[in-house]
Design an enzyme around this catalytic site. Structure first.
Site, PDB file in Angstrom:
ATOM      1  N   ASP A 138      -9.272  20.613 -11.225  1.00 19.90           N
ATOM      2  CA  ASP A 138      -9.417  19.376 -11.988  1.00 19.90           C
ATOM      3  C   ASP A 138      -9.031  19.697 -13.430  1.00 19.90           C
ATOM      4  O   ASP A 138      -9.725  20.447 -14.120  1.00 19.90           O
ATOM      5  CB  ASP A 138     -10.879  18.897 -11.894  1.00 19.90           C
ATOM      6  CG  ASP A 138     -11.104  17.559 -12.590  1.00 19.90           C
ATOM      7  OD1 ASP A 138     -10.358  17.218 -13.525  1.00 19.90           O
ATOM      8  OD2 ASP A 138     -12.074  16.867 -12.209  1.00 19.90           O
ATOM      9  N   LYS A 164      -9.049   8.875 -18.023  1.00 17.11           N
ATOM     10  CA  LYS A 164      -9.342   9.481 -19.311  1.00 17.11           C
ATOM     11  C   LYS A 164      -8.113   9.397 -20.222  1.00 17.11           C
ATOM     12  O   LYS A 164      -7.784   8.338 -20.706  1.00 17.11           O
ATOM     13  CB  LYS A 164      -9.829  10.923 -19.104  1.00 17.11           C
ATOM     14  CG  LYS A 164     -10.950  11.046 -18.043  1.00 17.11           C
ATOM     15  CD  LYS A 164     -12.255  10.460 -18.492  1.00 17.11           C
ATOM     16  CE  LYS A 164     -13.299  10.273 -17.403  1.00 17.11           C
ATOM     17  NZ  LYS A 164     -13.665  11.428 -16.629  1.00 17.11           N
ATOM     18  N   TYR A 215     -17.767  18.651 -12.164  1.00 18.89           N
ATOM     19  CA  TYR A 215     -18.149  17.270 -12.506  1.00 18.89           C
ATOM     20  C   TYR A 215     -19.220  16.783 -11.513  1.00 18.89           C
ATOM     21  O   TYR A 215     -19.041  16.894 -10.291  1.00 18.89           O
ATOM     22  CB  TYR A 215     -16.879  16.421 -12.428  1.00 18.89           C
ATOM     23  CG  TYR A 215     -17.025  14.953 -12.673  1.00 18.89           C
ATOM     24  CD1 TYR A 215     -17.456  14.460 -13.908  1.00 18.89           C
ATOM     25  CD2 TYR A 215     -16.682  14.033 -11.688  1.00 18.89           C
ATOM     26  CE1 TYR A 215     -17.549  13.105 -14.130  1.00 18.89           C
ATOM     27  CE2 TYR A 215     -16.777  12.674 -11.904  1.00 18.89           C
ATOM     28  CZ  TYR A 215     -17.214  12.208 -13.125  1.00 18.89           C
ATOM     29  OH  TYR A 215     -17.303  10.853 -13.345  1.00 18.89           O
ATOM     30  N   ARG A 220       0.824  -1.222   0.000  1.00 16.06           N
ATOM     31  CA  ARG A 220       0.000   0.000   0.000  1.00 16.06           C
ATOM     32  C   ARG A 220       0.847   1.256   0.000  1.00 16.06           C
ATOM     33  O   ARG A 220       0.447   2.313  -0.491  1.00 16.06           O
ATOM     34  CB  ARG A 220      -0.946  -0.028   1.206  1.00 16.06           C
ATOM     35  CG  ARG A 220      -1.669   1.259   1.411  1.00 16.06           C
ATOM     36  CD  ARG A 220      -2.828   1.243   2.394  1.00 16.06           C
ATOM     37  NE  ARG A 220      -2.793   0.333   3.499  1.00 16.06           N
ATOM     38  CZ  ARG A 220      -2.101   0.518   4.636  1.00 16.06           C
ATOM     39  NH1 ARG A 220      -1.349   1.576   4.806  1.00 16.06           N
ATOM     40  NH2 ARG A 220      -2.171  -0.373   5.594  1.00 16.06           N
TER      41      ARG A 220
END
Ligand SMILES: *Cc1c(COP(=O)(O)O)cnc(C)c1O
Length: 408
Positions: free
Chosen positions: A194, A219, A122, A69
């Site tokens: 963003d 994306k 968003y 992790r």
């Protein structure tokens, strides 16, 4: 050769050598083949436990890696590459773009604080602001994305951060980031942005003064619609809090997704140039069709914030919105249902073209559309523009063929 040694060499070659070009950086950033027997790509490390040879090593943490992790050579490679591209102090990886957005917000805010969020944010981030953040005692105000320095008038005693998305979702409105950053500096606010649409290639957010830069890596970074990933890059002053919260929340990204992001990174500039050219060709053609009221694409004159885009961005990507003249929704269905090149689906940034109907009566679109107009969001993939145009023309013909009178 690693990016470090390329850079070192360039520097040793004599003082003021020009900085490496973006394409060169994309190819070399975060890579160190000689560490892996010369194999070109960083291997996928699948890991939880990392073994230590002795108790002394285990307790003394003498090894570079401690636990899956907390980082592997795979995650480190992507973090380093993005750090170089974004120009920040550090980068964290998250399991999705949305988790990167909520992480960035929570890293800046505490109970009792107030945050200013762009109204073109968003949708799922807005949902998190209205639910999660309010439940944590954070006050949220949404401001019109076109607001510049006058946003200072919205700042309250407990305001701590502003959250930008430029261009914004659906309405594609571009924000005056330098003016907003200057205002934020005056009031001691953190600036979160963003930047998924522009990627680090078309907008240098840290250079513009943004503290926390978010990429929905799902994306353009992955670019092939086959995985989920988010990244947050921090300025030096925002890095300690971001790093600490990322650790406390136990966030990490899957090794295969990280590998796909590293692979996507190498071709990102080439893909984006193609997305840009294809989208511009399709958008300009759509502007001339009689069924189209307007096209919301930052690189087109007349689109909201076009002048700001021209001033602050070095390119445009494949996502934009088309406003259709008033037709019944059944006509939009006829247009979209028969498309052959465009798939119907959420997300964007992959190599393939997508279409999605949007509700023109909702949110920011309402102000940009005449009553009755319909909106369609397009993502232009890497297909040949003329094939996409032919597909869309056939769709508009199907739309025209719907018996309007019987439906209205
Ligand atoms: C898709 C998207 C996100 C979220 O990314 P996921 O990886 O789907 O969670 C965040 N911001 C913007 C602007 C997006 O378009």
């Amino acid at each position: 050769m690693s990016s470090d040694s390329l850079l070192d060499e360039a520097l040793q070659a004599g003082g003021d050598v020009p900085a490496l070009g973006t394409g060169t950086r994309l190819v070399h950033a975060g890579r160190d083949p000689m560490r892996y027997h010369g194999f070109v790509n960083t291997p996928v490390f699948r890991a939880s436990t990392v073994l230590s040879p002795t108790v002394r090593d285990l307790l003394g943490r003498t090894q570079p890696y401690i636990y899956g992790r907390r980082g592997t050579p795979t995650s480190e490679a992507l973090e380093r590459a993005l750090c170089e591209l974004e120009g920040g102090a550090g980068v964290v990886l998250c399991p999705s773009g949305l988790s990167a957005c909520t992480l960035a917000l929570m890293a800046c805010l505490e109970p009792g604080d107030h945050v200013l969020v762009t109204d073109a944010v968003y949708g799922p981030v807005r949902h998190a602001c209205d639910g999660l953040l309010r439940r944590l005692g954070v006050e949220v105000s949404y401001f019109p994305p076109g607001t510049g320095a006058e946003l200072g008038g919205w700042v309250k005693e407990n305001t701590r951060a502003i959250y930008l998305e430029s261009p914004g979702s659906h309405s594609m409105e571009v924000q005056d980031v330098p003016a907003l950053v200057a205002m934020a500096r005056q009031h001691g606010l953190r600036v979160i942005a963003d930047c998924s649409w522009a990627t680090p290639l078309f907008f240098k957010a840290h250079a513009a003064g943004v503290d926390l830069v978010i990429q929905a890596g799902t994306k353009y970074l992955l670019g092939h619609s086959d995985g989920m990933l988010g990244t947050v890059s921090a300025s030096p002053r925002a890095w300690p809090a971001l790093k600490a919260l990322h650790g406390d929340l136990g966030l990490c990204a899957g090794p295969d997704e990280i590998f796909l992001a590293l692979r996507g990174l190498r071709s990102m500039q080439v893909r984006l140039r193609q997305h840009e050219q294809g989208a511009l060709a399709v958008a300009r053609w759509l502007q001339q069709q009689e069924e189209v009221a307007r096209v919301l694409h930052p690189a087109l004159e007349g689109s909201p914030g076009h002048a700001l885009w021209k001033r602050d961005f070095t390119g445009s990507s494949g996502l934009f919105t088309v406003v259709l003249k008033p037709v019944p929704f059944a006509a939009v269905e006829a247009f979209l249902d028969g498309l052959k090149c465009f798939g119907l689906g959420y997300s964007w940034g992959g190599y393939e073209s997508l279409a999605l109907p949007l509700d023109a009566s909702e949110g920011r679109l309402r102000a940009l559309c005449e009553p009755g107009c319909q909106c369609v969001r397009l993502h232009v993939g890497l297909e040949e523009p003329q094939d996409l145009i032919a597909d869309l023309r056939a769709g508009l013909d199907r739309m025209q063929a719907v018996d309007m009178d019987s439906l209205l």
